[in-house]
Design a protein around this motif. Structure first.
Motif, PDB file in Angstrom:
ATOM      1  N   CYS A   1       1.051  -1.193   0.023  1.00 19.41           N
ATOM      2  CA  CYS A   1      -0.006   0.154   0.094  1.00 19.41           C
ATOM      3  C   CYS A   1       0.884   1.224   0.025  1.00 19.41           C
ATOM      4  CB  CYS A   1      -0.983   0.124   1.125  1.00 19.41           C
ATOM      5  SG  CYS A   1      -2.126   1.356   1.199  1.00 19.41           S
ATOM      6  N   THR A   2       0.546   2.267  -0.661  1.00 23.72           N
ATOM      7  CA  THR A   2       1.080   3.546  -0.699  1.00 23.72           C
ATOM      8  C   THR A   2       0.103   4.602  -0.533  1.00 23.72           C
ATOM      9  OG1 THR A   2       2.940   4.765  -2.041  1.00 23.72           O
ATOM     10  CG2 THR A   2       0.994   3.812  -3.329  1.00 23.72           C
ATOM     11  N   THR A   3       0.539   5.847   0.005  1.00 23.88           N
ATOM     12  CA  THR A   3      -0.360   6.944  -0.065  1.00 23.88           C
ATOM     13  C   THR A   3       0.096   8.209  -0.878  1.00 23.88           C
ATOM     14  OG1 THR A   3      -0.935   6.415   2.255  1.00 23.88           O
ATOM     15  CG2 THR A   3      -1.443   8.748   1.638  1.00 23.88           C
ATOM     16  N   GLN A   4      -0.816   8.638  -1.638  1.00 26.77           N
ATOM     17  CA  GLN A   4      -0.439   9.833  -2.553  1.00 26.77           C
ATOM     18  C   GLN A   4      -1.711  10.913  -2.475  1.00 26.77           C
ATOM     19  OE1 GLN A   4       2.138   9.830  -4.371  1.00 26.77           O
ATOM     20  NE2 GLN A   4       1.558  12.036  -5.414  1.00 26.77           N
ATOM     21  N   SER A   5      -1.243  12.077  -2.042  1.00 24.47           N
ATOM     22  CA  SER A   5      -2.206  13.071  -1.858  1.00 24.47           C
ATOM     23  C   SER A   5      -3.222  12.744  -0.980  1.00 24.47           C
ATOM     24  CB  SER A   5      -2.859  13.639  -3.205  1.00 24.47           C
ATOM     25  OG  SER A   5      -1.780  14.415  -3.879  1.00 24.47           O
ATOM     26  N   GLY A   6      -3.081  12.004   0.222  1.00 26.54           N
ATOM     27  CA  GLY A   6      -4.106  11.677   1.299  1.00 26.54           C
ATOM     28  C   GLY A   6      -4.923  10.256   0.822  1.00 26.54           C
ATOM     29  N   VAL A   7      -4.631   9.757  -0.515  1.00 29.07           N
ATOM     30  CA  VAL A   7      -5.460   8.612  -0.927  1.00 29.07           C
ATOM     31  C   VAL A   7      -4.456   7.264  -0.605  1.00 29.07           C
ATOM     32  CG1 VAL A   7      -6.527   7.429  -2.911  1.00 29.07           C
ATOM     33  CG2 VAL A   7      -6.479  10.032  -2.517  1.00 29.07           C
ATOM     34  N   ASP A   8      -5.225   6.232  -0.220  1.00 33.26           N
ATOM     35  CA  ASP A   8      -4.225   5.011   0.158  1.00 33.26           C
ATOM     36  C   ASP A   8      -4.666   4.169  -1.173  1.00 33.26           C
ATOM     37  OD1 ASP A   8      -3.275   5.648   2.462  1.00 33.26           O
ATOM     38  OD2 ASP A   8      -4.593   4.551   3.719  1.00 33.26           O
TER      39      ASP A   8
ATOM     40  N   TYR B   1      -7.834   2.096  -1.155  1.00 35.99           N
ATOM     41  CA  TYR B   1      -8.444   1.454  -0.135  1.00 35.99           C
ATOM     42  C   TYR B   1      -8.836   2.712   0.969  1.00 35.99           C
ATOM     43  CZ  TYR B   1      -7.874  -1.620   3.731  1.00 35.99           C
ATOM     44  OH  TYR B   1      -8.273  -2.349   4.838  1.00 35.99           O
ATOM     45  N   GLY B   2     -10.169   2.320   1.246  1.00 37.39           N
ATOM     46  CA  GLY B   2     -10.434   3.170   2.321  1.00 37.39           C
ATOM     47  C   GLY B   2     -11.246   4.274   1.678  1.00 37.39           C
ATOM     48  N   ARG B   3     -11.874   4.241   0.617  1.00 37.45           N
ATOM     49  CA  ARG B   3     -12.541   5.307  -0.200  1.00 37.45           C
ATOM     50  C   ARG B   3     -13.956   4.797  -0.889  1.00 37.45           C
ATOM     51  NH1 ARG B   3      -9.665   9.614   0.950  1.00 37.45           N
ATOM     52  NH2 ARG B   3     -11.194  10.958  -0.151  1.00 37.45           N
ATOM     53  N   ALA B   4     -14.851   5.674  -0.704  1.00 37.17           N
ATOM     54  CA  ALA B   4     -16.001   5.216  -1.504  1.00 37.17           C
ATOM     55  C   ALA B   4     -16.535   6.394  -2.257  1.00 37.17           C
ATOM     56  CB  ALA B   4     -17.015   4.928  -0.536  1.00 37.17           C
TER      57      ALA B   4
ATOM     58  N   GLY C   1     -13.503   9.465   2.311  1.00 42.42           N
ATOM     59  CA  GLY C   1     -12.653   8.460   3.073  1.00 42.42           C
ATOM     60  C   GLY C   1     -13.554   7.770   3.940  1.00 42.42           C
ATOM     61  N   THR C   2     -13.261   6.618   4.320  1.00 38.46           N
ATOM     62  CA  THR C   2     -13.759   5.768   5.344  1.00 38.46           C
ATOM     63  C   THR C   2     -12.715   5.434   6.551  1.00 38.46           C
ATOM     64  OG1 THR C   2     -12.926   3.515   4.507  1.00 38.46           O
ATOM     65  CG2 THR C   2     -14.825   4.435   3.562  1.00 38.46           C
ATOM     66  N   ASP C   3     -13.175   4.760   7.486  1.00 41.25           N
ATOM     67  CA  ASP C   3     -12.325   4.614   8.489  1.00 41.25           C
ATOM     68  C   ASP C   3     -11.208   3.639   8.214  1.00 41.25           C
ATOM     69  OD1 ASP C   3     -14.031   2.239   8.482  1.00 41.25           O
ATOM     70  OD2 ASP C   3     -14.277   2.071  10.515  1.00 41.25           O
ATOM     71  N   ARG C   4     -11.027   2.766   7.143  1.00 46.83           N
ATOM     72  CA  ARG C   4     -10.220   1.982   6.880  1.00 46.83           C
ATOM     73  C   ARG C   4      -8.888   2.828   6.171  1.00 46.83           C
ATOM     74  NH1 ARG C   4     -12.554  -1.534   2.455  1.00 46.83           N
ATOM     75  NH2 ARG C   4     -13.848   0.076   2.234  1.00 46.83           N
ATOM     76  N   ARG C   5      -7.604   2.264   6.597  1.00 54.53           N
ATOM     77  CA  ARG C   5      -6.206   3.063   6.293  1.00 54.53           C
ATOM     78  C   ARG C   5      -5.280   1.918   5.999  1.00 54.53           C
ATOM     79  NH1 ARG C   5      -9.153   6.586   5.387  1.00 54.53           N
ATOM     80  NH2 ARG C   5      -9.419   8.427   6.365  1.00 54.53           N
ATOM     81  N   CYS C   6      -4.410   2.137   5.069  1.00 52.81           N
ATOM     82  CA  CYS C   6      -3.216   1.332   5.295  1.00 52.81           C
ATOM     83  C   CYS C   6      -2.514   1.178   6.684  1.00 52.81           C
ATOM     84  CB  CYS C   6      -2.049   1.771   4.388  1.00 52.81           C
ATOM     85  SG  CYS C   6      -2.657   1.592   2.512  1.00 52.81           S
ATOM     86  N   LEU C   7      -2.242   0.194   7.226  1.00 55.37           N
ATOM     87  CA  LEU C   7      -1.510   0.012   8.369  1.00 55.37           C
ATOM     88  C   LEU C   7       0.142  -0.369   8.477  1.00 55.37           C
ATOM     89  CD1 LEU C   7      -4.239  -2.595   9.750  1.00 55.37           C
ATOM     90  CD2 LEU C   7      -3.975   0.037  10.270  1.00 55.37           C
ATOM     91  N   ALA C   8       0.511  -0.380   7.341  1.00 56.99           N
ATOM     92  CA  ALA C   8       2.054  -0.445   7.046  1.00 56.99           C
ATOM     93  C   ALA C   8       2.711   0.701   7.781  1.00 56.99           C
ATOM     94  CB  ALA C   8       2.418  -1.038   5.809  1.00 56.99           C
TER      95      ALA C   8
ATOM     96  N   SER D   1       6.136   0.913   3.790  1.00 57.41           N
ATOM     97  CA  SER D   1       5.186   0.706   2.822  1.00 57.41           C
ATOM     98  C   SER D   1       5.780   0.629   1.492  1.00 57.41           C
ATOM     99  CB  SER D   1       4.004   1.630   2.869  1.00 57.41           C
ATOM    100  OG  SER D   1       4.341   2.887   2.846  1.00 57.41           O
ATOM    101  N   ALA D   2       5.183   0.101   0.361  1.00 59.63           N
ATOM    102  CA  ALA D   2       5.517   0.027  -1.010  1.00 59.63           C
ATOM    103  C   ALA D   2       5.302   1.253  -1.419  1.00 59.63           C
ATOM    104  CB  ALA D   2       4.709  -1.157  -1.641  1.00 59.63           C
ATOM    105  N   THR D   3       6.239   1.538  -2.458  1.00 61.67           N
ATOM    106  CA  THR D   3       6.218   2.797  -3.305  1.00 61.67           C
ATOM    107  C   THR D   3       5.584   2.364  -4.777  1.00 61.67           C
ATOM    108  OG1 THR D   3       8.306   3.200  -3.795  1.00 61.67           O
ATOM    109  CG2 THR D   3       7.672   4.267  -1.817  1.00 61.67           C
ATOM    110  N   PRO D   4       4.987   3.176  -5.300  1.00 59.95           N
ATOM    111  CA  PRO D   4       4.750   2.777  -6.911  1.00 59.95           C
ATOM    112  C   PRO D   4       5.996   2.378  -7.680  1.00 59.95           C
ATOM    113  CG  PRO D   4       3.717   4.686  -6.444  1.00 59.95           C
ATOM    114  CD  PRO D   4       4.413   4.436  -5.480  1.00 59.95           C
ATOM    115  N   SER D   5       7.148   3.050  -7.237  1.00 64.35           N
ATOM    116  CA  SER D   5       8.297   2.607  -8.068  1.00 64.35           C
ATOM    117  C   SER D   5       8.978   0.946  -7.678  1.00 64.35           C
ATOM    118  CB  SER D   5       9.413   3.685  -7.564  1.00 64.35           C
ATOM    119  OG  SER D   5       9.847   3.631  -6.323  1.00 64.35           O
ATOM    120  N   ALA D   6       8.421   0.626  -6.476  1.00 64.88           N
ATOM    121  CA  ALA D   6       8.690  -0.720  -6.240  1.00 64.88           C
ATOM    122  C   ALA D   6       8.018  -1.704  -7.268  1.00 64.88           C
ATOM    123  CB  ALA D   6       8.116  -1.116  -4.755  1.00 64.88           C
ATOM    124  N   ILE D   7       6.941  -1.453  -7.748  1.00 64.94           N
ATOM    125  CA  ILE D   7       6.411  -2.079  -8.771  1.00 64.94           C
ATOM    126  C   ILE D   7       6.832  -1.917 -10.035  1.00 64.94           C
ATOM    127  CG2 ILE D   7       4.089  -2.877  -9.990  1.00 64.94           C
ATOM    128  CD1 ILE D   7       3.225  -3.038  -7.460  1.00 64.94           C
TER     129      ILE D   7
END
Length: 159
Positions: A85-92, A107-110, A140-147, A152-158
């Motif tokens: 999971c990575t976070t960008q501009s407050g979005v997981d 993750y954690g968004r609707a 946002g919901t109450d779910r967040r990345c916990l790492a 946490s992974a970054t997009p460049s890790a993929i």
């Protein structure tokens, strides 16, 4: 009036060079947040070197010829995940791969949003360009990345 007709005809002819991208809408593509997101990204004409394309499905967007970045709004998101999971501009974003595609799913968004990039496009560019609009258009919901953020992974890790 004749002067306007020629440029208009030229624009219509040029628009025909890149046909509409045929996509399937996500299950919740009619959600209000999806409409807000599609309106919010209307002015995003490029991601990296990829130019914006027309799509034929609600809650979708595409860039590149052939489409190298696609966005689907209204996707189902998991309750919990072991994906990086990575976070960008407050979005997981949960990160995964399938064949030659890299997939980032909120993750954690609707409603949920999914970005799919081919090897020809940068997932980093897609996340950087679109995360702000996703943050303002979805809730946002109450779910967040916990790492641990440092681990946490970054997009460049993929690759």
């Amino acid at each position: 009036m004749r002067r306007l007709a020629l440029p208009l005809a030229a624009c219509l002819l040029l628009a025909g060079c890149a046909p509409t991208v045929s996509l399937t809408p996500a299950p919740q593509a009619t959600a209000v947040g999806c409409a807000s997101l599609i309106v919010g990204i209307r002015g995003i004409e490029t991601i990296g070197d990829a130019q914006r394309r027309q799509t034929d499905a609600q809650g979708t967007a595409a860039w590149g010829t052939p489409a190298s970045v696609t966005l689907y709004c209204g996707v189902e998101t998991p309750e919990a995940s072991a994906l990086p999971c990575t976070t960008q501009s407050g979005v997981d974003w949960l990160l995964s791969e399938s064949g030659d595609e890299r997939i980032a799913t909120t993750y954690g968004r609707a409603p949920g949003v999914q970005l799919i990039t081919t090897r020809d496009a940068s997932v980093n560019d897609a996340l950087e360009t679109l995360s702000g609009a996703v943050a303002t258009s979805t809730r946002g919901t109450d779910r967040r990345c916990l790492a641990d953020p440092g681990a946490s992974a970054t997009p460049s890790a993929i690759p």
